[in-house]
Design a protein around this motif. Structure first.
Motif, PDB file in Angstrom:
ATOM      1  N   SER A 107       1.233   6.384  13.346  1.00 33.47           N
ATOM      2  CA  SER A 107       0.900   7.769  13.046  1.00 33.47           C
ATOM      3  C   SER A 107      -0.525   7.854  12.544  1.00 33.47           C
ATOM      4  O   SER A 107      -1.130   6.851  12.155  1.00 33.47           O
ATOM      5  CB  SER A 107       1.866   8.337  12.023  1.00 33.47           C
ATOM      6  N   THR A 108      -1.064   9.047  12.569  1.00 35.05           N
ATOM      7  CA  THR A 108      -2.467   9.219  12.206  1.00 35.05           C
ATOM      8  C   THR A 108      -2.708  10.631  11.689  1.00 35.05           C
ATOM      9  O   THR A 108      -1.878  11.515  11.879  1.00 35.05           O
ATOM     10  CB  THR A 108      -3.363   8.957  13.435  1.00 35.05           C
TER      11      THR A 108
ATOM     12  N   ASN B  39      -7.255  12.040   4.184  1.00 32.67           N
ATOM     13  CA  ASN B  39      -6.450  13.149   3.681  1.00 32.67           C
ATOM     14  C   ASN B  39      -5.318  12.662   2.787  1.00 32.67           C
ATOM     15  O   ASN B  39      -4.447  13.405   2.410  1.00 32.67           O
ATOM     16  CB  ASN B  39      -5.879  13.984   4.828  1.00 32.67           C
ATOM     17  N   SER B  40      -5.318  11.387   2.478  1.00 28.47           N
ATOM     18  CA  SER B  40      -4.297  10.875   1.572  1.00 28.47           C
ATOM     19  C   SER B  40      -4.971  10.035   0.488  1.00 28.47           C
ATOM     20  O   SER B  40      -6.114   9.627   0.636  1.00 28.47           O
ATOM     21  CB  SER B  40      -3.307  10.001   2.331  1.00 28.47           C
ATOM     22  N   ILE B  41      -4.237   9.813  -0.582  1.00 33.40           N
ATOM     23  CA  ILE B  41      -4.737   8.917  -1.619  1.00 33.40           C
ATOM     24  C   ILE B  41      -4.074   7.571  -1.414  1.00 33.40           C
ATOM     25  O   ILE B  41      -2.845   7.444  -1.487  1.00 33.40           O
ATOM     26  CB  ILE B  41      -4.422   9.464  -3.014  1.00 33.40           C
TER      27      ILE B  41
ATOM     28  N   GLU C  55      -5.205  18.470   9.195  1.00 32.57           N
ATOM     29  CA  GLU C  55      -3.967  19.010   8.648  1.00 32.57           C
ATOM     30  C   GLU C  55      -3.483  18.113   7.511  1.00 32.57           C
ATOM     31  O   GLU C  55      -3.886  16.968   7.384  1.00 32.57           O
ATOM     32  CB  GLU C  55      -2.891  19.091   9.736  1.00 32.57           C
ATOM     33  N   LYS C  56      -2.538  18.646   6.715  1.00 32.03           N
ATOM     34  CA  LYS C  56      -2.071  17.913   5.534  1.00 32.03           C
ATOM     35  C   LYS C  56      -0.931  16.943   5.861  1.00 32.03           C
ATOM     36  O   LYS C  56      -0.335  16.360   4.980  1.00 32.03           O
ATOM     37  CB  LYS C  56      -1.573  18.888   4.467  1.00 32.03           C
ATOM     38  N   PHE C  57      -0.562  16.848   7.127  1.00 28.74           N
ATOM     39  CA  PHE C  57       0.490  15.896   7.496  1.00 28.74           C
ATOM     40  C   PHE C  57       0.019  15.050   8.669  1.00 28.74           C
ATOM     41  O   PHE C  57      -0.989  15.386   9.309  1.00 28.74           O
ATOM     42  CB  PHE C  57       1.797  16.626   7.813  1.00 28.74           C
TER      43      PHE C  57
ATOM     44  N   THR D 202       0.839  -1.200   0.000  1.00 29.32           N
ATOM     45  CA  THR D 202       0.000   0.000   0.000  1.00 29.32           C
ATOM     46  C   THR D 202       0.870   1.244   0.000  1.00 29.32           C
ATOM     47  O   THR D 202       1.907   1.271   0.660  1.00 29.32           O
ATOM     48  CB  THR D 202      -0.867   0.025   1.279  1.00 29.32           C
ATOM     49  N   GLN D 203       0.435   2.241  -0.763  1.00 23.81           N
ATOM     50  CA  GLN D 203       1.110   3.534  -0.612  1.00 23.81           C
ATOM     51  C   GLN D 203       0.073   4.595  -0.294  1.00 23.81           C
ATOM     52  O   GLN D 203      -1.061   4.563  -0.769  1.00 23.81           O
ATOM     53  CB  GLN D 203       1.905   3.886  -1.856  1.00 23.81           C
ATOM     54  N   ASP D 204       0.496   5.553   0.563  1.00 20.94           N
ATOM     55  CA  ASP D 204      -0.375   6.665   0.920  1.00 20.94           C
ATOM     56  C   ASP D 204       0.260   7.930   0.399  1.00 20.94           C
ATOM     57  O   ASP D 204       1.384   8.259   0.776  1.00 20.94           O
ATOM     58  CB  ASP D 204      -0.524   6.755   2.445  1.00 20.94           C
ATOM     59  N   LYS D 205      -0.481   8.613  -0.472  1.00 21.00           N
ATOM     60  CA  LYS D 205       0.089   9.832  -1.033  1.00 21.00           C
ATOM     61  C   LYS D 205      -0.537  11.020  -0.321  1.00 21.00           C
ATOM     62  O   LYS D 205      -1.741  11.244  -0.414  1.00 21.00           O
ATOM     63  CB  LYS D 205      -0.203   9.874  -2.535  1.00 21.00           C
ATOM     64  N   PHE D 206       0.314  11.739   0.415  1.00 26.40           N
ATOM     65  CA  PHE D 206      -0.158  12.942   1.076  1.00 26.40           C
ATOM     66  C   PHE D 206       0.139  14.115   0.164  1.00 26.40           C
ATOM     67  O   PHE D 206       0.631  13.950  -0.942  1.00 26.40           O
ATOM     68  CB  PHE D 206       0.554  13.109   2.420  1.00 26.40           C
ATOM     69  N   ASP D 207      -0.136  15.289   0.699  1.00 26.55           N
ATOM     70  CA  ASP D 207       0.106  16.489  -0.081  1.00 26.55           C
ATOM     71  C   ASP D 207       1.521  16.470  -0.661  1.00 26.55           C
ATOM     72  O   ASP D 207       1.722  16.600  -1.859  1.00 26.55           O
ATOM     73  CB  ASP D 207      -0.072  17.691   0.841  1.00 26.55           C
ATOM     74  N   LYS D 208       2.513  16.279   0.220  1.00 27.60           N
ATOM     75  CA  LYS D 208       3.886  16.365  -0.246  1.00 27.60           C
ATOM     76  C   LYS D 208       4.537  14.996  -0.388  1.00 27.60           C
ATOM     77  O   LYS D 208       5.189  14.698  -1.367  1.00 27.60           O
ATOM     78  CB  LYS D 208       4.712  17.219   0.731  1.00 27.60           C
ATOM     79  N   ASP D 209       4.386  14.164   0.623  1.00 28.02           N
ATOM     80  CA  ASP D 209       5.169  12.924   0.570  1.00 28.02           C
ATOM     81  C   ASP D 209       4.315  11.663   0.430  1.00 28.02           C
ATOM     82  O   ASP D 209       3.094  11.678   0.614  1.00 28.02           O
ATOM     83  CB  ASP D 209       6.107  12.833   1.781  1.00 28.02           C
ATOM     84  N   ILE D 210       5.028  10.602   0.109  1.00 34.32           N
ATOM     85  CA  ILE D 210       4.390   9.309  -0.062  1.00 34.32           C
ATOM     86  C   ILE D 210       4.920   8.403   1.028  1.00 34.32           C
ATOM     87  O   ILE D 210       6.128   8.364   1.259  1.00 34.32           O
ATOM     88  CB  ILE D 210       4.742   8.706  -1.433  1.00 34.32           C
ATOM     89  N   THR D 211       4.066   7.675   1.718  1.00 34.69           N
ATOM     90  CA  THR D 211       4.575   6.675   2.643  1.00 34.69           C
ATOM     91  C   THR D 211       4.184   5.296   2.122  1.00 34.69           C
ATOM     92  O   THR D 211       3.150   5.130   1.476  1.00 34.69           O
ATOM     93  CB  THR D 211       4.012   6.845   4.067  1.00 34.69           C
ATOM     94  N   TYR D 212       5.061   4.349   2.384  1.00 36.51           N
ATOM     95  CA  TYR D 212       4.841   2.987   1.905  1.00 36.51           C
ATOM     96  C   TYR D 212       4.543   2.078   3.073  1.00 36.51           C
ATOM     97  O   TYR D 212       5.075   2.258   4.166  1.00 36.51           O
ATOM     98  CB  TYR D 212       6.070   2.490   1.148  1.00 36.51           C
TER      99      TYR D 212
END
Ligand SMILES: Nc1ncnc2c1ncn2[C@@H]1O[C@H](COP(=O)(O)OP(=O)(O)OP(=O)(O)O)[C@@H](O)[C@H]1O
Ligand SMILES: [Mg+2]
Lengths: 803, 222
Positions: free
Chosen positions: A518-519, A261-263, A529-531, A62-72
């Motif tokens: 994290s949440t 808040n993420s894709i 918030e965006k982070f 799974t990847q989560d795309k936030f405003d700026k960064d992507i977490t895996y």
């Protein structure tokens, strides 16, 4: 013919003892070093390749795309399993849920609490279907053994550990975390050590239906835990890209309605990257980045090249002495190819001897390999691959080292060779020799720079201000089931009675860890918030126990549930607030929870390894997450205090095995790979310097012989010893300076990108480079010095007479 | 057997050619025993090297047993040389790493002669030169005369038709020199063509005729 070659080869080796020895020492060390590195690299590359479906196995990650960064995340929401099976019927899926630090109790007759084992390497809840994807060898039983709830399959070594022999284990029962009784009905052969999915305790997946909660197994689309993985076996004809396209649509359908808040997107991660991608959690004991493997391979190649350089240099230098022999042989009718063969076979004999020596060295050193690589298994030296490697190293080195000298020697015109040794020798190979010496010193200096930078960075890390106290804190791992929780305050009181204990704090996570809880969150009634923020659940003594500093306000009051929150400086800054006092009294909401007041701001502390930035963090109370006990103890009488703590534990939790670590040891473990790399640099820089000095020494000894007459004449003409020493050292000094200018950009680039792995890093100051050049010149002078002084102070009359 | 036509050899010294050999014309028949004489630096060794195909002339033709050596490829030349020419040096030039036996054997190895045959040939030669007792010694363990004997034995082992010797007795005392010359005479009788360079009138007298070199030209032949 061949016999004759080898006979003369052997004689000439014996005749030029010193040179042969230098060559053999250099080559054998070089070959041993690169063989070792080859074994390590090959071992790392071999991970999981024994799986018969290696190229068709994937993880649905799974990847989560936030405003700026992507977490895996290697995990996936639990309901995805059913959905995937329904929407991708052509693909075989298998799911597993892992749990770390679980306790397995083996009931014993005499001991009423049974034998307790803490399974640090994990217990796995696994579907029978997973074994369609990953293949394991069954000693008894089959995947069907995992069809019903409360069944467990053990691997051979664990079964032996629990019951003496694996045969005795069958049909017996064990208890998981003092709650679930499991029946052993299958035994697996031990998983090979080079597996990223080593299985030792396997519990039927359906068991989770009753106890999922205790293992963070929630059947909701909202949670993604790296502990729940879905593996996939693609049919041979199906392409990964096509499935990924399907998964994109799948993700849209299932995650978009949640309006996070993420894709969130699912995608396939091939098994061949499991061992090398540090973005994903691993079930195995370590992950190695491909760049580390590349560094290892390059060092291996460099070291062996350096040894070959010595060989070439000495052989071309020595060819002066051999020109006579070559001339005669030509006069006697030898043609070029025959001479070539002869000189090549000399090389081959030396390389052969070196390889034998190298095998000896490798054999002796192999048990220590775990200090430079994360390999715990005892590797064997005599495997087919290694054999092939040794033979090919032999052939390559022989060609590399022998080709040029053989060409030079066999090219000699016989008459010039017989008549005028000096002229031919003087011209042949001098510029090549210079080039090769430059190459050697470039490699050594790059390694010297890399070593000093790595050591300094690791020093910097160990001395860095972390913002908390890591020394003298003992961490106990506990369970947060309701019975244990009810005993917690009494347990704490009892611990505080021990004279060596200063304070005790229950929490879910020490200040610095690689835990990623994290949440999403919202501040002051604004939208999310965006982070994301990371969460720590702690009691009121957390600051005191770990030595955290309060910036303003106070800690949340003691409470079994969430009531008040404290945040860190970074979070204040990320919210765009200048004055920390401003946030006191404002409210924060995490996830879809209610709003809670902020009562304090804690001074920044490093929330994870120094590779990463400080994470915006929220600290609050919630008893059900207190898995971990932190105990600050006095450093005097450490052993007694530890014993006393264990005694209290056993008194309160006899059904739980005691397990403790010191906090600073946990932190050191963050940098295990860096420490290994730094050690590796140290060792190989040392070897590189040694090999190049060996070569230098050989060249100078040769020069000393050649220049005996010149030195004698100069002395008779009144030359000083200093000016004679210059005769020897000037050229090498210039070569080292030239190589310095080549090595600076290489080393700068290399170490700059290495340091970029760390958010907290030392500057790449010019001192590292100055150290490298000064030390290599000093080392070279010392090497050259002895022979040069000996030649310079020799009696000139004697030197002249020995013509 | 040997025919040189307009052979010249020069070196570029300081940009302009210095002639070592100038327009040499020479015929040597099979079975002759020729001595080359002349002052130091007159080009004797150079001529011998060209005859022995160890060196190339800059100009001219060289026919050896009706083969145009000057236009042959390196490989063919080496083939002719291996089969037909033996070389003896003033400084012996034995291979220090090899025993007497092995030194003598070496040319046969280069001609790919089988081990057994090689053994027999070397044993014969060692017998003939009366050095059986020395066959396992290394060159440095022999006297100058003995070394030269080994050198000659080595030159003869492949049964050459032509033996070239550059001051073979230069480093020997007169008695040793005489023995070598007697040996040459004997070999010549057996049919080996011999060309030797010498400074000694007496040694030159062993030959059937003498070539005098002066400044790279043939002064006179008699
Ligand atoms: N590589 C070279 N470059 C320039 N001149 C050379 C070279 N080799 C030889 N010579 C010159 O060639 C000339 C003939 O040399 P050669 O060795 O044939 O003389 P030689 O007649 O054998 O003399 P000696 O009796 O002293 O042996 C000499 O003058 C020598 O200086
Ligand atoms: Mg001469």
């Amino acid at each position: 013919m061949l016999k004759n070659y080898f006979k003369t080869a052997w004689r000439s080796i014996v005749r030029n003892k010193a040179f042969s020895l230098i060559n053999i020492i250099g080559l054998s060390i070089g070959i041993a070093a690169s063989l070792l590195l080859f074994i390590v690299v090959q071992y790392e590359l071999s991970y999981d390749t024994f799986q018969p479906n290696y190229n068709r196995i994937y993880r649905v990650a799974t990847q989560d795309k936030f405003d700026k960064d992507i977490t895996y995340n290697s995990g996936i929401p639990v309901p995805a399993l059913k959905a995937l099976r329904a929407e991708f019927p052509q693909i075989q899926f298998g799911a597993l849920q892992s749990a770390y630090g679980s306790q397995v109790t083996v009931p014993a007759d005499k001991n009423e609490t049974g034998n307790k084992f803490i399974e640090e390497t994990g217990v796995f809840f696994i579907e029978p279907q997973l074994f369609d994807v990953f293949k394991y060898q069954w000693l008894t039983g089959s995947p069907a053994s995992l069809k019903d709830p409360n069944n467990v399959v053990l691997d051979e070594k664990t079964a032996t550990k629990y019951f003496g022999t694996w045969q005795q284990a069958i049909g017996k029962t064990v208890v998981l975390d003092n709650a679930i009784t499991l029946k052993v009905n299958g035994i697996l052969k031990n998983t090979p050590a080079n597996s990223d999915l080593p299985l030792s305790v396997i519990i039927s997946y359906v068991t989770l239906e009753k106890c999922g909660q205790s293992y963070n197994h929630f059947d909701t689309w909202n949670t993604t835990s790296s502990n729940f993985n879905i593996m996939a076996l693609l049919p041979p004809a199906v392409k990964m890209d096509d499935v990924d396209r399907g998964l994109l649509q799948f993700s849209k359908n299932h995650y978009q309605p949640l309006q996070s808040n993420s894709i969130k997107t699912n995608f396939l991660q091939p098994l061949s990257t499991f061992h090398f991608d540090r973005r994903f959690a691993s079930f195995g004991d370590h992950v190695t980045s491909k760049s580390t493997l590349l560094t290892l391979s390059l060092i291996g190649i460099f070291i062996i090249l350096m040894a070959c350089v010595n060989f070439i240099n000495l052989a071309t230098a020595l060819s002066v002495n051999r020109s006579k022999e070559v001339g005669i042989r030509k006069v006697l009718g030898s043609n070029r190819s025959q001479l070539f063969g002869q000189i090549m076979s000399e090389t081959a004999v030396i390389v052969g001897i070196s390889i034998l020596a190298a095998l000896g060295i490798t054999w002796a050193v192999l048990p220590y390999i775990k200090h430079i690589a994360s390999i715990q298994e005892q590797l064997s030296l005599f495997t087919i691959q290694n054999l092939i490697m040794v033979v090919s190293i032999g052939i390559i080195v022989t060609l590399l080292a022998g080709l040029y000298p053989s060409l030079v020697l066999s090219k000699y015109n016989p008459i010039t060779a017989l008549k005028n040794k000096m002229v031919t020798a003087g011209v042949s190979g001098v510029s090549l020799r210079r080039g090769l010496v430059i190459m050697q010193f470039t490699i050594s200096q790059v390694l010297i720079i890399a070593t000093t930078v790595a050591i300094s960075q690791m020093n910097f890390i160990s001395k860095a201000e972390l913002g908390f106290n890591k020394e003298g804190v003992l961490i106990l791992n506990g369970k947060s089931d309701s019975i244990s929780l009810s005993k917690q305050s009494a347990f704490k009181q009892q611990l505080l009675q021990i004279p060596g204990v200063q304070s005790v704090s229950f929490n879910n996570d020490p200040p610095s860890s690689d835990n990623l809880w994290s949440t999403n969150f919202a501040y002051n009634h604004q939208p999310d918030e965006k982070f994301q923020i990371s969460l720590k659940f702690t009691d009121a003594d957390y600051l005191k126990t770990f030595g955290l500093q309060l910036l303003t306000g106070r800690s949340p009051v003691e409470s079994d549930t969430m009531r008040e929150v404290m945040i860190n400086e970074t979070l204040v800054k990320k919210l765009g607030i200048k004055n920390p006092n401003e946030v006191i009294g404002k409210v924060i909401r995490i996830g879809r929870n209610q709003w809670y007041p902020v009562v304090g701001v804690v001074k920044d502390f490093k929330t994870s390894s120094l590779r990463e930035d400080i994470k915006p963090t929220l600290i609050t109370t919630r008893k059900t997450f207190y898995y971990c006990t932190g105990i600050k103890i006095r450093t005097q009488q450490l052993a007694n205090t530890q014993l006393a703590i264990q005694k209290v534990w056993n008194q309160f939790y006899p059904e739980y095995a005691y397990s403790s670590q010191f906090f600073d040891e946990n932190i050191e473990r963050f940098y295990q790979q860096e420490e290994q790399l730094s050690l590796l640099y140290k060792i190989f820089a040392g070897l590189a310097i040694f090999i190049s000095c060996l070569g230098l020494y050989g060249l100078v000894s040769f020069m000393a012989v050649q220049k005996t007459k010149e030195v004698g004449i100069r002395k008779v003409l009144g030359a000083s010893i200093i000016s004679l020493l210059q005769l020897f050292s000037k050229e090498f000094t210039i070569l080292i300076i030239v190589s310095f200018f080549i090595s600076v950009p290489v080393a700068w680039y290399m170490m700059h990108s290495w340091l970029n792995n760390f958010v907290y890093r030392i500057p790449l100051s010019s001192w590292f480079f100055i150290t490298a050049i000064v030390s290599s010149i000093a080392i070279a002078w010392i090497t050259v010095g002895y022979k040069a002084i000996k030649a310079a102070i020799a009696n000139p009359v004697k030197a002249l007479r020995s013509e | 057997m040997i025919e040189l036509k307009h052979i010249s050899k020069w070196y570029q010294v300081g940009g302009k050619p210095t002639f070592i050999l100038k327009d040499i014309n020479l015929t040597i028949k099979e079975g002759e025993f020729v001595s080359i004489m002349g002052p130091s630096g007159s080009g004797k060794s150079t001529l011998l090297h060209i005859l022995g195909m160890l060196d190339d002339a800059n100009e001219g033709e060289y026919h050896f047993m009706d083969q145009p050596v000057h236009s042959l490829k390196e490989k063919q030349r080496s083939q002719i040389y291996k089969q037909h020419v033996g070389f003896v040096f003033q400084a012996y030039h034995l291979i220090d790493e090899l025993t007497v036996y092995e030194n003598i054997e070496t040319p046969l190895i280069y001609q790919n002669i089988k081990t057994n045959e090689r053994k027999a040939m070397v044993a014969d030669m060692i017998d003939r030169f009366n050095i059986v007792g020395k066959k396992d010694l290394f060159p440095t363990q022999l006297s100058g005369g003995q070394q030269q004997l080994v050198g000659i034995a080595r030159a003869l082992i492949a049964k050459p038709k032509l033996l070239l010797a550059d001051e073979p007795t230069g480093n020997l005392n007169s008695k040793q020199g005489e023995e070598i010359m007697d040996l040459f005479k004997q070999l010549n009788k057996e049919g080996v063509t011999i060309i030797q360079v010498t400074h000694s009138e007496k040694n030159a007298g062993y030959g059937s005729h003498i070539i005098n070199l002066l400044d790279g030209r043939i002064e006179k032949t008699n």
